[in-house]
Design an enzyme around this catalytic site. Structure first.
Site, short mmCIF file in Angstrom:
data_model
loop_
_atom_site.label_atom_id
_atom_site.label_comp_id
_atom_site.label_asym_id
_atom_site.label_seq_id
_atom_site.Cartn_x
_atom_site.Cartn_y
_atom_site.Cartn_z
N SER A 67 -6.68 -9.59 6.73
CA SER A 67 -6.20 -9.93 8.07
C SER A 67 -5.55 -11.31 8.17
CB SER A 67 -7.34 -9.81 9.10
OG SER A 67 -7.77 -8.48 9.20
N HIS A 78 -8.40 -3.21 -6.17
CA HIS A 78 -8.37 -3.33 -4.71
C HIS A 78 -9.52 -2.51 -4.11
CE1 HIS A 78 -7.08 -3.00 -0.56
NE2 HIS A 78 -6.34 -4.08 -0.78
N LYS A 93 0.84 -1.21 0.00
CA LYS A 93 0.00 0.00 0.00
C LYS A 93 0.88 1.26 0.00
CE LYS A 93 -3.53 -2.65 2.35
NZ LYS A 93 -4.78 -2.66 3.07
N GLY A 106 -1.68 -7.66 3.53
CA GLY A 106 -1.43 -6.22 3.69
C GLY A 106 -0.50 -5.96 4.85
N GLY A 107 -1.08 -5.63 6.01
CA GLY A 107 -0.30 -5.23 7.19
C GLY A 107 0.85 -6.17 7.53
N GLU A 124 -11.10 -10.72 -1.25
CA GLU A 124 -10.81 -9.93 -0.05
C GLU A 124 -12.09 -9.29 0.48
OE1 GLU A 124 -6.46 -8.63 0.07
OE2 GLU A 124 -7.49 -7.12 -1.09
N GLY A 170 -7.62 -5.28 7.23
CA GLY A 170 -7.04 -4.44 8.27
C GLY A 170 -7.85 -4.39 9.56
C1 PEP Z 1 -5.16 -5.88 1.68
O1 PEP Z 1 -5.50 -4.72 1.83
O2 PEP Z 1 -4.94 -6.34 0.53
C2 PEP Z 1 -5.05 -6.73 2.86
C3 PEP Z 1 -5.20 -8.01 2.72
O3 PEP Z 1 -4.81 -6.08 4.03
P1 PEP Z 1 -4.61 -6.75 5.50
O4 PEP Z 1 -3.82 -8.01 5.34
O5 PEP Z 1 -3.90 -5.71 6.29
O6 PEP Z 1 -6.00 -7.03 6.03
#
Ligand code: PEP
Length: 267
Positions: free
Chosen positions: A225, A100, A9, A246-247, A181, A187
């Protein structure tokens, strides 16, 4: 195909921090035996960092991806702020994330915008990680499949166009990843059950297969997540071909632990 992809990101803040993250990723992966790798690793830095990251990833087992490309032109043009598929490929990326939920939410990306982006990506041989997912309200209202079907219509339209250009179905399946997703899981620390994700992935695979009877099974990743505690559970499902992270992809340790979980499960 199995893959674990880090979506960085709008992170990290500085090139120094990007390099520190890459140092750790490369140190941990450089000695790995290619025969033990059952999962393609990929990272998607912000556009400004893409050239530097791609250069450092050359001749490694990790691929570089963009987070988005221009819908307006696949090459050059008067589109302030945009980066085209050609520029992204020239910067060294081989894949791009598209659609996304944060792009859909903050940039109001429409069906036609996304069809253009997918077509622009394929025109320059960029693989596409196409993101789809329902909101909390849609999930609560049991609208998940209906929402996903509407979002997948972008892929249906793109496939129809590519077939007109006689693009081979096998190549198409190698260059397309769907990332499921749920918006409410991104997140938040909240995740659907593995059974729910597996059933949804089965639906996605069947839906895409119906777009082109000759298309080999499409790769479907789960995102939202994913962390070191739940990765093994998701990886154990044969319907879950990998993860979009993501995170947890911003720390080499957690990203690689997730990658290892999928690598073990898919061996
Ligand atoms: C994302 O935004 O593609 C994602 C999966 O974020 P997170 O893993 O932080 O939930």
């Amino acid at each position: 195909m199995h893959a674990v992809i880090g979506n960085w990101k709008q992170n990290p803040a500085t090139i120094d921090e990007v390099n520190t993250l890459l140092d750790s990723l490369l140190a941990a992966t450089e000695d790995q035996d290619a025969n033990d790798q059952h999962c393609q690793l990929m990272v998607a830095p912000s556009c400004i960092h893409l050239t530097g990251v791609s250069a450092r990833l050359q001749n490694t087992s990790i691929l570089a991806a963009a987070q988005d490309i221009s819908a307006h032109s696949s090459s050059i043009g008067a589109y302030t702020g945009d980066c085209s598929a050609q520029q992204i490929a020239d910067a060294g990326a081989t894949w791009t994330i598209l659609g996304h939920s944060e792009r859909r939410q903050y940039h109001k990306e429409s069906h036609q915008t996304l069809v253009n982006k997918v077509n622009n990506a394929f025109e320059h041989n960029l693989g596409v990680v196409f993101c789809i997912g329902e909101t909390q309200t849609q999930y609560d209202d049991k609208q998940t499949f209906a929402v996903l079907d509407k979002q997948l219509a972008v892929i249906k339209d793109s496939i129809a166009k590519l077939k007109e250009q006689h693009i081979d179905s096998k190549k198409l399946s190698e260059d397309l990843i769907i990332a499921y997703e749920p918006v409410w899981a991104i997140g938040t620390g909240k995740v659907p059950t593995v059974e729910e994700v597996s059933a949804t992935h089965e639906h996605i695979k069947q839906t895409v297969a119906a777009f082109d009877k000759a298309l080999p099974a499409v790769t479907v990743l789960y995102g939202g997540s994913v962390n070191t505690d739940n990765a093994d559970d998701f990886a154990a499902s044969t319907m879950i071909d990998g993860a979009l992270v993501g995170g947890a992809s911003l720390k080499a340790d957690s990203f690689l632990a997730i990658a290892n979980a999928f690598n073990r499960a898919k061996s």
